[in-house]
Design a protein around this motif. Structure first.
Motif, PDB file in Angstrom:
ATOM      1  N   ASN A 165      -0.278  -3.180   0.596  1.00  0.00           N
ATOM      2  CA  ASN A 165       0.373  -3.184   1.902  1.00  0.00           C
ATOM      3  C   ASN A 165       0.510  -4.607   2.432  1.00  0.00           C
ATOM      4  O   ASN A 165       0.126  -5.574   1.780  1.00  0.00           O
ATOM      5  N   ASP A 166       1.112  -4.735   3.580  1.00  0.00           N
ATOM      6  CA  ASP A 166       1.397  -5.998   4.280  1.00  0.00           C
ATOM      7  C   ASP A 166       2.608  -6.740   3.714  1.00  0.00           C
ATOM      8  O   ASP A 166       2.901  -7.842   4.159  1.00  0.00           O
ATOM      9  N   ASP A 172       7.522   2.419   4.406  1.00  0.00           N
ATOM     10  CA  ASP A 172       7.156   2.100   5.786  1.00  0.00           C
ATOM     11  C   ASP A 172       6.385   3.286   6.353  1.00  0.00           C
ATOM     12  O   ASP A 172       6.944   4.360   6.582  1.00  0.00           O
ATOM     13  N   GLU A 173       5.067   3.102   6.537  1.00  0.00           N
ATOM     14  CA  GLU A 173       4.207   4.193   6.988  1.00  0.00           C
ATOM     15  C   GLU A 173       4.538   4.622   8.411  1.00  0.00           C
ATOM     16  O   GLU A 173       4.481   5.822   8.737  1.00  0.00           O
ATOM     17  N   ALA A 174       4.912   3.675   9.282  1.00  0.00           N
ATOM     18  CA  ALA A 174       5.217   4.007  10.673  1.00  0.00           C
ATOM     19  C   ALA A 174       6.477   4.865  10.772  1.00  0.00           C
ATOM     20  O   ALA A 174       6.548   5.798  11.581  1.00  0.00           O
ATOM     21  N   LYS A 175       7.465   4.565   9.942  1.00  0.00           N
ATOM     22  CA  LYS A 175       8.732   5.317   9.967  1.00  0.00           C
ATOM     23  C   LYS A 175       8.769   6.429   8.931  1.00  0.00           C
ATOM     24  O   LYS A 175       9.763   7.156   8.856  1.00  0.00           O
ATOM     25  N   GLU A 176       7.715   6.533   8.118  1.00  0.00           N
ATOM     26  CA  GLU A 176       7.647   7.533   7.049  1.00  0.00           C
ATOM     27  C   GLU A 176       8.900   7.488   6.170  1.00  0.00           C
ATOM     28  O   GLU A 176       9.494   8.509   5.842  1.00  0.00           O
ATOM     29  N   LYS A 187       9.450 -11.539  -2.626  1.00  0.00           N
ATOM     30  CA  LYS A 187       8.378 -10.897  -1.874  1.00  0.00           C
ATOM     31  C   LYS A 187       8.461 -11.330  -0.421  1.00  0.00           C
ATOM     32  O   LYS A 187       8.585 -12.519  -0.121  1.00  0.00           O
ATOM     33  N   ARG A 188       8.408 -10.373   0.502  1.00  0.00           N
ATOM     34  CA  ARG A 188       8.535 -10.681   1.922  1.00  0.00           C
ATOM     35  C   ARG A 188       7.342 -10.136   2.687  1.00  0.00           C
ATOM     36  O   ARG A 188       6.894  -9.013   2.431  1.00  0.00           O
ATOM     37  N   GLU A 189       6.846 -10.935   3.603  1.00  0.00           N
ATOM     38  CA  GLU A 189       5.710 -10.500   4.402  1.00  0.00           C
ATOM     39  C   GLU A 189       6.146  -9.382   5.348  1.00  0.00           C
ATOM     40  O   GLU A 189       7.244  -9.391   5.886  1.00  0.00           O
ATOM     41  N   GLY A 190       5.271  -8.397   5.537  1.00  0.00           N
ATOM     42  CA  GLY A 190       5.594  -7.270   6.409  1.00  0.00           C
ATOM     43  C   GLY A 190       4.418  -6.913   7.283  1.00  0.00           C
ATOM     44  O   GLY A 190       3.371  -7.562   7.267  1.00  0.00           O
ATOM     45  N   LYS A 191       4.578  -5.855   8.055  1.00  0.00           N
ATOM     46  CA  LYS A 191       3.510  -5.361   8.906  1.00  0.00           C
ATOM     47  C   LYS A 191       2.508  -4.566   8.061  1.00  0.00           C
ATOM     48  O   LYS A 191       2.812  -4.184   6.931  1.00  0.00           O
ATOM     49  N   PRO A 192       1.310  -4.299   8.604  1.00  0.00           N
ATOM     50  CA  PRO A 192       0.296  -3.558   7.821  1.00  0.00           C
ATOM     51  C   PRO A 192       0.772  -2.197   7.340  1.00  0.00           C
ATOM     52  O   PRO A 192       0.259  -1.680   6.353  1.00  0.00           O
ATOM     53  N   GLU A 193       1.770  -1.621   8.027  1.00  0.00           N
ATOM     54  CA  GLU A 193       2.246  -0.299   7.611  1.00  0.00           C
ATOM     55  C   GLU A 193       3.281  -0.351   6.484  1.00  0.00           C
ATOM     56  O   GLU A 193       3.759   0.683   6.030  1.00  0.00           O
TER      57      GLU A 193
END
Length: 303
Positions: free
Chosen positions: A190-191, A233-237, A248-254
């Protein structure tokens, strides 16, 4: 005189194949504009799933079994890959929804690409471990799906930015590539997420699925021909299937990224009890067995 020869027998179990569709229990919502066909002759979820799997334009199906006066089953096929699953509060309507993912053989720059059966081990640049190797990359005019080794045994790959519409640079010598090593991040990780090569399907361009879990996303990649990687994306399922990876791109924990198959380390079972000696006199055999689950997808081999 009794002499027994001890034999060590290793057994490697077989691994079964996945089915084509991901089945979800509950009540689903799909736009009627995307209906393909409806059948009341199909009486089981398995047959409905098979109908969608065999229809090249079907990506979602619903199967409804109605209790009460009508007692009629209904199988509905859709040319759409986004749906929501909810619970039916009434309790008298049983709806099963399923995703039967499809992929298009035309993947990149209108060229048919040969996709390996398993994804390459995820490798990172030795100098900057936030940069993943780009798969596939061009080497001497050919698409390459695994790292190459120089004369010293150093793994080499390309970490140059790639995208859906960008041209791949052809690398002529190993000196044009970067040193790389196996990434130490988890599976899936993740991330971060990866740009690159979306997996196209017949109806709506890219394989994107909503209202699914992280586990479902990896299952969909496993069930989809030519899928090697996924973003989630866990937040948006929401799940995106890919056949190649780029920057590779940095993302949110979800945000999660993963390959079709996570590495599986070799695992040995316990030795069984010895069998009786095969002979009551002279030379004979006693046997003890143990199961060995072999390493798969870049996992640690047994010693």
């Amino acid at each position: 005189i009794k002499l027994c020869i001890l034999l060590f027998v290793f057994i490697s179990p077989l691994h079964g194949q996945s089915e084509d569709c991901l089945v979800k229990e509950g009540h689903n919502t799909v736009s009627d504009n995307n209906k393909l066909e409806t059948s009341e002759a199909v009486t089981t979820v398995e047959d409905c799933s098979k109908s969608c799997s065999e229809n090249k334009n079907c990506t979602v199906f619903t199967f409804t079994s109605q209790d009460g006066d009508r007692n009629v089953s209904q199988c509905q096929l859709y040319s759409y890959n986004e749906f929501k699953v909810s619970t039916d509060a009434e309790g008298n309507l049983t709806v099963t929804a399923g995703i039967c993912p499809k992929s298009n053989a035309i993947l990149y720059n209108d060229t048919t690409v040969e996709i390996p059966s398993t994804p390459p081990t995820i490798l990172c640049s030795e100098e900057n471990t936030t940069q993943l190797c780009q798969f596939p990359f061009l080497f001497k005019g050919e698409l390459t799906w695994k790292s190459l080794e120089d004369e010293d045994g150093q793994c080499k790959c390309s970490i140059e930015r790639a995208g859906e519409s960008s041209e791949l640079e052809d690398h002529i010598t190993l000196a044009d590539l970067q040193n790389c090593t196996r990434c130490s991040s988890g599976c899936p990780s993740n991330d971060f997420y990866c740009s690159g090569f979306p997996l196209k399907e017949n109806n709506h361009g890219k394989n994107i699925y909503r209202a699914v879990s992280l586990e479902d996303c990896q299952k969909l990649c496993k069930k989809t021909k030519m899928c090697l990687f996924f973003n989630y994306d866990e937040a948006k399922e929401t799940c995106w299937l890919k056949w190649g990876i780029g920057n590779k791109r940095e993302g949110k924990p979800e945000m999660y990224f993963g390959p079709k198959n996570c590495p599986i380390d070799c695992e040995m079972g316990d030795w069984s009890s010895w069998t009786p000696c095969s002979s009551s006199c002279g030379e004979g055999q006693e046997t003890s067995t143990r199961t060995v689950e072999p390493a798969m997808f870049g996992g640690q081999e047994c010693e």
